[in-house]
Design a protein around this motif. Structure first.
Motif, mmCIF file in Angstrom:
data_model
loop_
_atom_site.group_PDB
_atom_site.id
_atom_site.type_symbol
_atom_site.label_atom_id
_atom_site.label_comp_id
_atom_site.label_asym_id
_atom_site.label_seq_id
_atom_site.Cartn_x
_atom_site.Cartn_y
_atom_site.Cartn_z
ATOM 1 N N ALA A 27 0.829 -1.207 0.000
ATOM 2 C CA ALA A 27 0.000 0.000 0.000
ATOM 3 C C ALA A 27 0.863 1.257 0.000
ATOM 4 C CB ALA A 27 -0.937 -0.002 1.201
ATOM 5 N N ALA A 28 1.974 1.227 0.711
ATOM 6 C CA ALA A 28 2.876 2.377 0.734
ATOM 7 C C ALA A 28 3.514 2.580 -0.640
ATOM 8 C CB ALA A 28 3.948 2.189 1.796
ATOM 9 N N GLY A 29 3.859 1.502 -1.308
ATOM 10 C CA GLY A 29 4.415 1.595 -2.659
ATOM 11 C C GLY A 29 3.426 2.200 -3.643
ATOM 12 N N ILE A 30 2.171 1.776 -3.549
ATOM 13 C CA ILE A 30 1.134 2.323 -4.422
ATOM 14 C C ILE A 30 0.923 3.805 -4.111
ATOM 15 C CG2 ILE A 30 -1.333 2.232 -4.979
ATOM 16 C CD1 ILE A 30 -1.163 -0.803 -4.519
ATOM 17 N N ALA A 31 0.919 4.170 -2.833
ATOM 18 C CA ALA A 31 0.740 5.571 -2.452
ATOM 19 C C ALA A 31 1.879 6.434 -2.996
ATOM 20 C CB ALA A 31 0.649 5.695 -0.939
ATOM 21 N N LYS A 32 3.106 5.940 -2.923
ATOM 22 C CA LYS A 32 4.246 6.690 -3.460
ATOM 23 C C LYS A 32 4.124 6.871 -4.967
ATOM 24 C CE LYS A 32 7.659 5.131 -0.114
ATOM 25 N NZ LYS A 32 8.894 4.347 0.070
ATOM 26 N N LEU A 33 3.755 5.815 -5.667
ATOM 27 C CA LEU A 33 3.607 5.880 -7.119
ATOM 28 C C LEU A 33 2.518 6.876 -7.514
ATOM 29 C CD1 LEU A 33 4.316 4.732 -9.941
ATOM 30 C CD2 LEU A 33 2.496 3.064 -9.556
ATOM 31 N N LEU A 34 1.375 6.818 -6.850
ATOM 32 C CA LEU A 34 0.289 7.739 -7.168
ATOM 33 C C LEU A 34 0.682 9.174 -6.871
ATOM 34 C CD1 LEU A 34 -2.842 5.781 -5.901
ATOM 35 C CD2 LEU A 34 -2.191 6.263 -8.256
ATOM 36 N N PHE A 35 1.439 9.390 -5.799
ATOM 37 C CA PHE A 35 1.862 10.751 -5.476
ATOM 38 C C PHE A 35 2.820 11.293 -6.530
ATOM 39 C CE2 PHE A 35 4.718 13.828 -3.490
ATOM 40 C CZ PHE A 35 3.784 14.779 -3.115
ATOM 41 N N VAL A 36 3.731 10.462 -7.006
ATOM 42 C CA VAL A 36 4.661 10.901 -8.050
ATOM 43 C C VAL A 36 3.907 11.237 -9.330
ATOM 44 C CG1 VAL A 36 6.545 10.128 -9.545
ATOM 45 C CG2 VAL A 36 6.668 9.719 -7.091
ATOM 46 N N ILE A 37 2.950 10.404 -9.708
ATOM 47 C CA ILE A 37 2.146 10.683 -10.897
ATOM 48 C C ILE A 37 1.371 11.987 -10.710
ATOM 49 C CG2 ILE A 37 0.182 9.884 -12.277
ATOM 50 C CD1 ILE A 37 1.188 7.013 -11.750
ATOM 51 N N PHE A 38 0.788 12.181 -9.529
ATOM 52 C CA PHE A 38 0.057 13.408 -9.249
ATOM 53 C C PHE A 38 0.973 14.623 -9.351
ATOM 54 C CE2 PHE A 38 -0.975 16.619 -6.027
ATOM 55 C CZ PHE A 38 -2.192 17.055 -6.508
ATOM 56 N N ALA A 39 2.176 14.537 -8.799
ATOM 57 C CA ALA A 39 3.113 15.659 -8.840
ATOM 58 C C ALA A 39 3.523 15.982 -10.272
ATOM 59 C CB ALA A 39 4.338 15.344 -7.985
ATOM 60 N N ILE A 40 3.799 14.957 -11.071
ATOM 61 C CA ILE A 40 4.192 15.176 -12.469
ATOM 62 C C ILE A 40 3.058 15.824 -13.256
ATOM 63 C CG2 ILE A 40 4.735 13.979 -14.631
ATOM 64 C CD1 ILE A 40 6.353 11.981 -12.917
ATOM 65 N N THR A 42 0.619 17.649 -12.063
ATOM 66 C CA THR A 42 0.428 19.009 -11.564
ATOM 67 C C THR A 42 1.450 19.959 -12.166
ATOM 68 O OG1 THR A 42 -0.466 18.153 -9.494
ATOM 69 C CG2 THR A 42 0.311 20.424 -9.485
ATOM 70 N N ILE A 43 2.706 19.539 -12.200
ATOM 71 C CA ILE A 43 3.761 20.378 -12.780
ATOM 72 C C ILE A 43 3.524 20.578 -14.274
ATOM 73 C CG2 ILE A 43 6.230 20.464 -13.304
ATOM 74 C CD1 ILE A 43 6.656 19.062 -10.563
ATOM 75 N N ALA A 44 3.133 19.523 -14.983
ATOM 76 C CA ALA A 44 2.861 19.634 -16.416
ATOM 77 C C ALA A 44 1.689 20.580 -16.671
ATOM 78 C CB ALA A 44 2.569 18.262 -17.011
ATOM 79 N N SER A 45 0.666 20.519 -15.855
ATOM 80 C CA SER A 45 -0.469 21.412 -15.996
ATOM 81 C C SER A 45 -0.066 22.862 -15.730
ATOM 82 C CB SER A 45 -1.573 20.997 -15.023
ATOM 83 O OG SER A 45 -2.630 21.907 -15.044
ATOM 84 N N PHE A 46 0.751 23.074 -14.739
ATOM 85 C CA PHE A 46 1.219 24.425 -14.418
ATOM 86 C C PHE A 46 2.048 25.006 -15.557
ATOM 87 C CE2 PHE A 46 4.419 27.240 -12.422
ATOM 88 C CZ PHE A 46 3.551 28.231 -11.974
ATOM 89 N N ILE A 47 2.958 24.213 -16.085
ATOM 90 C CA ILE A 47 3.793 24.672 -17.203
ATOM 91 C C ILE A 47 2.935 24.924 -18.437
ATOM 92 C CG2 ILE A 47 5.617 23.971 -18.808
ATOM 93 C CD1 ILE A 47 6.960 22.579 -16.426
#
Length: 55
Positions: A27-40, A42-47
């Motif tokens: 579950a922690a691995g899935i949470a980390k993966l989803l957070f990284v995807i969310f961050a990427i 978000t940054i792509a949307s901002f740019i």
């Protein structure tokens, strides 16, 4: 997507407290993966919004 990250993080914490190490790690691995995807995304949307405003 951030909602699912928090859900999996809570599942990982509860599983770790109850002693289910394998489930907690998964579950922690899935949470980390989803957070990284969310961050990427978000940054792509901002740019993308900055590029749209400048043209």
């Amino acid at each position: 997507m951030l909602y699912y990250t928090v859900v999996f993080l809570v599942i990982a914490l509860v599983a770790a407290l109850l002693g289910f190490g394998g489930l907690a790690a998964g579950a922690a691995g899935i949470a980390k993966l989803l957070f990284v995807i969310f961050a990427i995304l978000t940054i792509a949307s901002f740019i993308g919004s900055l590029m749209r405003r400048s043209s």
